[in-house]
Design a protein around this motif. Structure first.
Motif: not given
Length: 132
Positions: A2-3, A6, A13-16, A99
């Motif tokens: 995951i890092g 990201i 992050s995936p949710d954002r 971002k």
């Protein structure tokens, strides 16, 4: 794993990232408000994992500034409000700007994709309808 993902996604992050895509889809279809289901109403909710669900759903949407209704659902106008850059520490503002720009690009790309797809479906449907 995951890092690595990201970092490849400019620290988003995936949710954002998914929320940015969702805003683009909403934009494409003229949706002005998004509503979400609270943790305890998730179909996969398990009492033993209640704190994790609360963090993943209720806390997440609260942190984003979504309003919570009397029935426990969360909602927000589209596009979502963002924290002013002046409230972000000086050393983190550049990263926050990058971002935000990346999320905005995701949002626009999703909006364009779904707008074009919808136009194509309408066009194809009208061609088929005129043949009859």
């Amino acid at each position: 794993q995951i890092g690595i993902a990201i970092r490849a996604l400019h620290g988003v992050s995936p949710d954002r990232l998914l929320l940015a895509a969702l805003q683009g889809i909403a934009q494409a279809f003229g949706v002005r408000t998004i509503a979400t289901v609270p943790a305890h109403r998730q179909t996969s909710f398990a009492s033993a994992a209640a704190p994790a669900f609360k963090n993943a759903y209720d806390n997440f949407f609260s942190e984003l500034g979504f309003s919570k209704s009397a029935t426990g659902f969360f909602s927000s106008a589209v596009p979502f409000d963002q924290k002013p850059l002046t409230t972000i520490k000086r050393g983190h503002r550049l990263r926050a700007k990058k971002k935000r720009a990346f999320k905005h690009q995701i949002q626009l790309t999703c909006a364009r994709f779904f707008e074009n797809s919808a136009k194509e479906i309408v066009h194809q449907s009208s061609r088929e309808h005129s043949r009859k």
